[in-house]
Write an enzyme that holds these catalytic residues in place. Structure first.
Site, PDB file in Angstrom:
ATOM      1  N   HIS A   1      46.707  39.406 -34.167  1.00 26.67           N
ATOM      2  CA  HIS A   1      46.649  39.843 -32.761  1.00 26.67           C
ATOM      3  C   HIS A   1      46.140  38.653 -31.946  1.00 26.67           C
ATOM      4  O   HIS A   1      46.727  37.575 -32.000  1.00 26.67           O
ATOM      5  CB  HIS A   1      45.741  41.085 -32.714  1.00 26.67           C
TER       6      HIS A   1
ATOM      7  N   HIS B   1      56.781  39.643 -32.745  1.00 26.74           N
ATOM      8  CA  HIS B   1      56.055  40.636 -31.953  1.00 26.74           C
ATOM      9  C   HIS B   1      56.579  42.022 -32.285  1.00 26.74           C
ATOM     10  O   HIS B   1      57.780  42.180 -32.534  1.00 26.74           O
ATOM     11  CB  HIS B   1      56.232  40.355 -30.450  1.00 26.74           C
TER      12      HIS B   1
ATOM     13  N   ASP C   1      50.923  33.611 -27.786  1.00 29.96           N
ATOM     14  CA  ASP C   1      49.931  32.761 -28.442  1.00 29.96           C
ATOM     15  C   ASP C   1      50.485  31.406 -28.858  1.00 29.96           C
ATOM     16  O   ASP C   1      49.726  30.523 -29.239  1.00 29.96           O
ATOM     17  CB  ASP C   1      49.385  33.480 -29.686  1.00 29.96           C
TER      18      ASP C   1
HETATM   19  N1  CMC Z   1      56.467  34.507 -39.529  1.00 30.78           N
HETATM   20  C1  CMC Z   1      57.319  34.800 -40.537  1.00 30.78           C
HETATM   21  N2  CMC Z   1      57.832  36.016 -40.732  1.00 30.78           N
HETATM   22  C2  CMC Z   1      57.478  36.978 -39.887  1.00 30.78           C
HETATM   23  C3  CMC Z   1      56.608  36.761 -38.805  1.00 30.78           C
HETATM   24  C4  CMC Z   1      56.101  35.451 -38.636  1.00 30.78           C
HETATM   25  N3  CMC Z   1      55.276  35.172 -37.635  1.00 30.78           N
HETATM   26  N4  CMC Z   1      56.425  37.920 -38.116  1.00 30.78           N
HETATM   27  C5  CMC Z   1      57.166  38.839 -38.762  1.00 30.78           C
HETATM   28  N5  CMC Z   1      57.804  38.283 -39.814  1.00 30.78           N
HETATM   29  C6  CMC Z   1      58.733  38.933 -40.709  1.00 30.78           C
HETATM   30  C7  CMC Z   1      58.021  39.821 -41.714  1.00 30.78           C
HETATM   31  O1  CMC Z   1      57.676  39.132 -42.891  1.00 30.78           O
HETATM   32  C8  CMC Z   1      59.047  40.893 -41.941  1.00 30.78           C
HETATM   33  O2  CMC Z   1      60.042  40.372 -42.772  1.00 30.78           O
HETATM   34  P1  CMC Z   1      60.737  41.299 -43.904  1.00 30.78           P
HETATM   35  O3  CMC Z   1      61.504  42.330 -43.115  1.00 30.78           O
HETATM   36  O4  CMC Z   1      61.570  40.380 -44.681  1.00 30.78           O
HETATM   37  O5  CMC Z   1      59.603  41.904 -44.686  1.00 30.78           O
HETATM   38  C9  CMC Z   1      59.692  41.068 -40.565  1.00 30.78           C
HETATM   39  O6  CMC Z   1      59.552  39.802 -39.939  1.00 30.78           O
HETATM   40  C10 CMC Z   1      59.044  42.162 -39.719  1.00 30.78           C
HETATM   41  O7  CMC Z   1      57.640  41.901 -39.672  1.00 30.78           O
HETATM   42  P2  CMC Z   1      56.521  43.019 -39.530  1.00 30.78           P
HETATM   43  O8  CMC Z   1      55.242  42.514 -40.075  1.00 30.78           O
HETATM   44  O9  CMC Z   1      57.050  44.313 -40.069  1.00 30.78           O
HETATM   45  O10 CMC Z   1      56.460  43.149 -37.948  1.00 30.78           O
HETATM   46  P3  CMC Z   1      55.281  43.804 -37.126  1.00 30.78           P
HETATM   47  O11 CMC Z   1      55.899  44.326 -35.887  1.00 30.78           O
HETATM   48  O12 CMC Z   1      54.522  44.758 -37.978  1.00 30.78           O
HETATM   49  O13 CMC Z   1      54.324  42.571 -36.823  1.00 30.78           O
HETATM   50  C11 CMC Z   1      53.260  40.750 -35.759  1.00 30.78           C
HETATM   51  C12 CMC Z   1      54.208  41.965 -35.604  1.00 30.78           C
HETATM   52  C13 CMC Z   1      52.965  40.161 -34.398  1.00 30.78           C
HETATM   53  C14 CMC Z   1      51.940  41.211 -36.406  1.00 30.78           C
HETATM   54  C15 CMC Z   1      53.953  39.702 -36.674  1.00 30.78           C
HETATM   55  O14 CMC Z   1      55.146  39.255 -36.069  1.00 30.78           O
HETATM   56  C16 CMC Z   1      53.043  38.533 -37.003  1.00 30.78           C
HETATM   57  O15 CMC Z   1      52.223  38.619 -37.938  1.00 30.78           O
HETATM   58  N6  CMC Z   1      53.152  37.387 -36.221  1.00 30.78           N
HETATM   59  C17 CMC Z   1      52.246  36.260 -36.429  1.00 30.78           C
HETATM   60  C18 CMC Z   1      50.925  36.519 -35.740  1.00 30.78           C
HETATM   61  C19 CMC Z   1      51.050  36.417 -34.232  1.00 30.78           C
HETATM   62  O16 CMC Z   1      51.595  35.467 -33.695  1.00 30.78           O
HETATM   63  N7  CMC Z   1      50.436  37.388 -33.549  1.00 30.78           N
HETATM   64  C20 CMC Z   1      50.381  37.406 -32.085  1.00 30.78           C
HETATM   65  C21 CMC Z   1      51.154  38.557 -31.489  1.00 30.78           C
HETATM   66  S1  CMC Z   1      51.407  38.396 -29.713  1.00 30.78           S
HETATM   67  C22 CMC Z   1      49.851  38.497 -29.002  1.00 30.78           C
HETATM   68  C23 CMC Z   1      49.151  39.747 -29.302  1.00 30.78           C
HETATM   69  O17 CMC Z   1      49.614  40.828 -28.920  1.00 30.78           O
HETATM   70  O18 CMC Z   1      48.075  39.691 -29.879  1.00 30.78           O
END
Ligand code: CMC
Length: 429
Positions: free
Chosen positions: A274, A313, A369
């Protein structure tokens, strides 16, 4: 056509008709009430159907009129105004007023609001002493979370959350004191004497002064950097039902006071998935170290070794509109501060990722971010302060959502259900 959903339970052959609800505009979302599922039973004594949704990926936990996001089209609006317009034409405190009250302030409302915030920016000297108890290398976000919670003990009347006048006062205090606590956390860590609030400066100008003022009798922020920070704060002010806001609403739903509720929201924000991601982006760019090493790093992300921080996201399946504004702003800031060498690595990382099927197929784009940390660093903020810089403006969103939750007759204490997967009753003998 009726606005209903017809569901047939194949266990019993019975059919149910569930009403469909809309927000202001049908195209912005439709929902069924999960409680209507409870009538769907396999037998007379069955509890009824639950909706299973870990991480609330498809659950609307509230009706809200504060922020609208269209993740597919990359749109973000506060109270109907596009984020780009607000960032260009208004100050952070004007936008804060809008988010909290629903309308932009007229001149007199703005002046009163600004003076209220200015007059609440001091913190009790005992709070300062409290902060001195932290270890020299305490993370400023941990200090912020604990200190905001501690404010609860200084304002016991804040527990009266059903009184709008009491709430309004705590909102002013929180908005005004967050930058002071944040700056004191930093100064305490580096061992500089605290710099007290300067009432002549703007919200962000004063924050810069509390952070960076040294021996000069009066700190004068660079107007361009002050404006850049103001825009950064506007972009971070609210983002509907994210993890931190959900924590705020959840804790606040028990009628806990707003100080401990904001502390809970800030704790949720701290995590690297986050608001802690901005800090991790800088660590990642440092680790990559050179543009030549970007392809190798991306391969490791694809192999599942770690995530690309600042990418992806839950809601945006398109370029985050905040990241677009920040990418443009980076150049303006670097003209004043000198270019952050991390920018080239970030640009290369973005270029390669956006061409790669792994990221394209998963609709992973840069989020807010990705570029914010590079700008904060160029402005002189240490990396540990990045999540704190997110928490200060997000306090507006938390408080607006908290107010809305308390005034919403549909809302009850947040208490999800579970699907039990453990043992059935058994005897220890
Ligand atoms: N790098 C590589 N792969 C990713 C990433 C990433 N940053 N984000 C998602 N994926 C992949 C994930 O491994 C999954 O792949 P698969 O379907 O093969 O298992 C797919 O994309 C869907 O991911 P998810 O974890 O189910 O998606 P989510 O909606 O639960 O997670 C998130 C959203 C923001 C937590 C995630 O994208 C992430 O961890 N990003 C990196 C951390 C980040 O930059 N966070 C800031 C978010 S914006 C500011 C805020 O609101 O805080």
């Amino acid at each position: 056509m009726p606005d209903t959903l017809t569901v047939t339970d194949n266990r019993t052959g019975q059919t149910y008709e569930l009403p469909i609800q809309y927000g202001t505009y049908p195209e912005y979302g439709a929902a069924i009430r999960c409680l209507d599922l409870r009538n769907i039973k396999a037998s007379e004594d069955d509890f009824g159907l639950l909706a299973y949704d870990p991480g609330f990926t498809n659950t609307a936990s509230c009706k809200s009129s504060i922020t609208h996001i269209d993740g597919e089209r990359g749109i973000l609006r506060y109270r109907g105004y596009p984020i780009q317009d607000l960032a260009e034409e208004y100050t952070f405190l004007e936008v804060a007023y809008l988010i909290l009250n629903g309308e932009l302030p007229d001149d007199s409302q703005r002046d009163t609001w600004v003076s209220h915030i200015t007059n609440h920016s001091m913190i009790h000297e005992k709070i300062k002493k409290f902060m001195e108890g932290f270890k020299y290398d305490a993370h400023p976000m941990g200090m912020l979370v604990s200190t905001v919670a501690a404010l609860s003990t200084f304002y016991p009347e804040s527990r009266n959350v059903t009184d709008p006048a009491v709430r309004a006062l705590q909102i002013r205090r929180l908005v005004a004191k967050m930058p002071t606590i944040a700056a004191f956390a930093y100064r305490s860590n580096v061992g500089f004497p605290y710099s007290y609030p300067d009432n002549e400066l703007s919200y962000t100008g004063n924050f810069l002064s509390m952070m960076f003022k040294m021996t000069e009798p009066r700190y004068r922020p660079d107007p361009a950097l002050e404006k850049a920070l103001d825009v950064l704060f506007i972009l971070h002010a609210d983002h509907e039902q994210n993890c931190g806001t959900n924590a705020m609403r959840s804790v606040g739903s028990s009628h806990a006071d707003p100080y401990v509720s904001v502390a809970a929201a800030a704790a949720a924000l701290y995590g690297p998935r986050h608001g802690g991601a901005n800090e991790q982006v800088l660590r990642m760019l440092n680790e990559i170290g050179h543009v030549d090493r970007v392809p190798q790093y991306v391969e490791r992300v694809k192999a599942g070794d770690f995530r690309l921080m600042g990418f992806g996201h839950r809601v945006y399946k398109n370029y985050d509109p905040r990241a677009k504004i920040l990418k443009r702003m980076a150049d303006q800031v670097f003209e004043l501060t000198g270019k952050n060498p991390m920018l080239d690595i970030a640009l290369e990382l973005e270029r390669i990722a956006l061409e790669d099927d792994y990221f394209v197929s998963r609709k992973l784009y840069p989020n807010v971010d990705f570029y914010s940390g590079i700008i904060y660093q160029a402005m002189g903020f240490p990396v540990e302060m990045f999540p704190v810089l997110f928490a200060i403006p997000r306090t507006i969103g938390w408080l607006a959502q908290w107010q809305e939750m308390l005034e919403d007759p549909d809302q009850r204490i947040a208490r999800p259900r579970q699907i039990y997967t453990g043992e059935d009753e058994r005897s220890p003998g």
